[in-house]
Write a protein that holds these residues in place. Structure first.
Motif, PDB file in Angstrom:
ATOM      1  N   HIS A 106     -23.805  14.124  30.535  1.00  0.00           N
ATOM      2  CA  HIS A 106     -23.255  13.777  29.231  1.00  0.00           C
ATOM      3  C   HIS A 106     -23.393  14.956  28.276  1.00  0.00           C
ATOM      4  O   HIS A 106     -22.458  15.274  27.515  1.00  0.00           O
ATOM      5  CB  HIS A 106     -23.978  12.549  28.677  1.00  0.00           C
TER       6      HIS A 106
ATOM      7  N   ALA B 287     -20.431  17.346  26.475  1.00  0.00           N
ATOM      8  CA  ALA B 287     -20.400  17.476  25.021  1.00  0.00           C
ATOM      9  C   ALA B 287     -20.322  18.926  24.566  1.00  0.00           C
ATOM     10  O   ALA B 287     -20.111  19.195  23.381  1.00  0.00           O
ATOM     11  CB  ALA B 287     -21.626  16.808  24.412  1.00  0.00           C
TER      12      ALA B 287
ATOM     13  N   ASP C 243     -18.077  20.992  25.923  1.00  0.00           N
ATOM     14  CA  ASP C 243     -16.704  21.391  26.225  1.00  0.00           C
ATOM     15  C   ASP C 243     -15.861  21.296  24.941  1.00  0.00           C
ATOM     16  O   ASP C 243     -15.619  20.209  24.416  1.00  0.00           O
ATOM     17  CB  ASP C 243     -16.139  20.461  27.310  1.00  0.00           C
ATOM     18  N   GLU C 244     -15.424  22.449  24.446  1.00  0.00           N
ATOM     19  CA  GLU C 244     -14.707  22.479  23.168  1.00  0.00           C
ATOM     20  C   GLU C 244     -13.435  21.646  23.206  1.00  0.00           C
ATOM     21  O   GLU C 244     -13.108  20.940  22.246  1.00  0.00           O
ATOM     22  CB  GLU C 244     -14.376  23.925  22.789  1.00  0.00           C
TER      23      GLU C 244
ATOM     24  N   GLN D 189     -14.148  17.942  23.184  1.00  0.00           N
ATOM     25  CA  GLN D 189     -14.751  17.494  21.923  1.00  0.00           C
ATOM     26  C   GLN D 189     -13.856  17.748  20.716  1.00  0.00           C
ATOM     27  O   GLN D 189     -14.263  17.504  19.579  1.00  0.00           O
ATOM     28  CB  GLN D 189     -16.087  18.219  21.717  1.00  0.00           C
ATOM     29  N   ARG D 190     -12.638  18.211  20.956  1.00  0.00           N
ATOM     30  CA  ARG D 190     -11.788  18.671  19.853  1.00  0.00           C
ATOM     31  C   ARG D 190     -11.551  17.586  18.811  1.00  0.00           C
ATOM     32  O   ARG D 190     -11.513  17.868  17.607  1.00  0.00           O
ATOM     33  CB  ARG D 190     -10.443  19.166  20.411  1.00  0.00           C
TER      34      ARG D 190
ATOM     35  N   LEU E  79     -13.536  14.850  18.527  1.00  0.00           N
ATOM     36  CA  LEU E  79     -14.768  14.050  18.458  1.00  0.00           C
ATOM     37  C   LEU E  79     -15.843  14.765  17.656  1.00  0.00           C
ATOM     38  O   LEU E  79     -17.038  14.614  17.923  1.00  0.00           O
ATOM     39  CB  LEU E  79     -15.273  13.731  19.868  1.00  0.00           C
TER      40      LEU E  79
ATOM     41  N   VAL F 163     -18.257  20.411  19.454  1.00  0.00           N
ATOM     42  CA  VAL F 163     -19.298  20.405  20.478  1.00  0.00           C
ATOM     43  C   VAL F 163     -20.607  19.885  19.881  1.00  0.00           C
ATOM     44  O   VAL F 163     -20.848  19.989  18.672  1.00  0.00           O
ATOM     45  CB  VAL F 163     -19.492  21.811  21.078  1.00  0.00           C
ATOM     46  N   LYS F 164     -21.431  19.334  20.759  1.00  0.00           N
ATOM     47  CA  LYS F 164     -22.690  18.726  20.340  1.00  0.00           C
ATOM     48  C   LYS F 164     -23.867  19.442  20.999  1.00  0.00           C
ATOM     49  O   LYS F 164     -23.786  19.893  22.138  1.00  0.00           O
ATOM     50  CB  LYS F 164     -22.737  17.247  20.730  1.00  0.00           C
TER      51      LYS F 164
ATOM     52  N   SER G  92     -26.056  15.021  21.616  1.00  0.00           N
ATOM     53  CA  SER G  92     -25.511  14.295  22.767  1.00  0.00           C
ATOM     54  C   SER G  92     -26.422  13.153  23.176  1.00  0.00           C
ATOM     55  O   SER G  92     -25.955  12.039  23.460  1.00  0.00           O
ATOM     56  CB  SER G  92     -25.307  15.263  23.937  1.00  0.00           C
TER      57      SER G  92
ATOM     58  N   LYS H 299     -14.352   8.175  26.569  1.00  0.00           N
ATOM     59  CA  LYS H 299     -14.679   9.600  26.476  1.00  0.00           C
ATOM     60  C   LYS H 299     -15.005  10.077  27.892  1.00  0.00           C
ATOM     61  O   LYS H 299     -16.094   9.803  28.410  1.00  0.00           O
ATOM     62  CB  LYS H 299     -15.880   9.844  25.553  1.00  0.00           C
TER      63      LYS H 299
ATOM     64  N   ARG I  94     -13.742  16.516  31.061  1.00  0.00           N
ATOM     65  CA  ARG I  94     -12.417  17.087  31.305  1.00  0.00           C
ATOM     66  C   ARG I  94     -12.014  17.086  32.781  1.00  0.00           C
ATOM     67  O   ARG I  94     -10.826  16.870  33.079  1.00  0.00           O
ATOM     68  CB  ARG I  94     -12.317  18.502  30.724  1.00  0.00           C
TER      69      ARG I  94
END
Length: 341
Positions: free
Chosen positions: A24, A28, A30-31, A34-35, A37, A40-41, A46, A95, A98
């Motif tokens: 998880h 989080a 992955d740019e 997460q675009r 959302l 990135v976290k 996360s 969610k 990718r």
């Protein structure tokens, strides 16, 4: 509260586990994923998000699931229901990492969550909050039958509110006659139900095997009837019956039908599904000219026995040692002309 499991053709929607923290957190970062959302976290953010969805079950009685591919157990992401304070409705959201994009996993998993919401929770409607530029999620929402009702304000900014309403009547249960294509899933459901019998079985009790070939043979029998419930593409339960004279445990009476299987997945325990399936069997057996229906269940299976007795079934004999089943069983019967009475 432990989330109930839901199985689709390719996916398992399951409970949250400690081993989900790492994949998880990786997703989080992955740019592109997460675009829409909030970007990135960090691992902390996360973890907090994952804990929020896991804890949602304790506070609301429903929530999200981890999505796992059944074929290999791969972590794909999460899906489910979300309704924190200040939210404009109960949301169904998704969610996925990718690598899981473009394979139809998001609508498959979300449909399972929606089917459970309609049938286990009896919710009248669900929403999805989607940022206006998020074309991928918009396509998923459209596949699910949602309609865009326009922008709303949320605690995280403006998003479009997509809406889907519960279909009327029994449509959400997706009740239908079983086909030969259902045989593998029916056999698996029966085996898993038998595994749960270990809770009240004698020490060393061997779980009866039931193969796909066994189910195919039954479904090919012109006197065998089987109805399944498949809300959201999930096999939630099934019921089967046949003439008692053709059943291994039935009375030798041509006017009696034998209720052979009535199984409901734990995700639907406490819902109306068991009653719906039983009523279908009773009504259709009566329409076929049978006057009575008979069944046999383990004597120690208190949940099932209480259910049958509430529904008007009566015991016809004391419990007996059942060599075929490997534990004491008890027989019940009811007159079919009492349906609705």
């Amino acid at each position: 509260m432990r989330p109930p499991r839901l199985k689709t053709a390719r996916l398992l929607l399951r409970e949250f586990r400690p081993e989900d923290v790492a994949p998880h957190a990786e997703a989080a970062l992955d740019e592109e994923a997460q675009r829409f959302l909030g970007g990135v976290k960090t691992p902390y953010e996360s973890f907090a998000g994952l804990a929020t969805h896991a804890g949602h079950w304790a506070l609301r009685g429903y929530g999200g699931w981890i999505v796992e591919r059944r074929e290999d157990g791969a972590f794909l992401g999460r899906v489910g229901l979300f309704h924190p304070e200040g939210w404009p409705g109960v949301e169904v959201g998704w969610k996925l990492a990718r690598p899981a994009w473009g394979k139809g996993y998001a609508p498959e998993a979300a449909a399972a969550a929606i089917g459970w919401a309609w049938t286990a929770l009896d919710l009248p409607e669900l929403i999805s909050l989607i940022v206006a530029d998020n074309a991928n999620s918009q396509r998923v929402a459209q596949k699910l039958g949602e309609a865009n009702t326009g922008p709303v304000e949320t605690p995280f900014g403006t998003a479009d509110r997509w809406l889907i309403r519960r279909p009327e009547g029994d449509a959400p249960w997706a009740l239908r006659d079983a086909t030969l294509d259902d045989a593998p899933r029916l056999a698996l459901q029966l085996r898993e139900a038998m595994e749960r019998f270990r809770d009240f079985s004698p020490p060393g009790w061997p779980v009866p095997d039931h193969t796909t070939d066994d189910e195919v043979e039954a479904l090919k029998d012109p006197n065998y009837r089987c109805v399944v419930a498949e809300p959201g593409g999930v096999l939630a339960g099934h019921v089967s019956w046949r003439p008692a004279v053709d059943a291994l445990s039935g009375p030798d009476d041509p006017d009696t039908a034998y209720l052979g299987q009535l199984y409901v997945e734990p995700a639907w325990w406490g819902s109306p599904l068991a009653t719906k399936l039983m009523d279908i069997a009773i009504a259709r057996a009566g329409a076929d000219g049978f006057q009575r229906m008979h069944l046999v269940t383990p004597a120690a299976q208190g949940r099932a026995r209480r259910f049958y007795e509430r529904c008007g079934w009566r015991t016809v004999a004391p419990p007996v040692d059942d060599a075929r089943f490997g534990m004491p069983t008890i027989a019940y019967a009811r007159d079919l002309d009492r349906v609705g009475g």
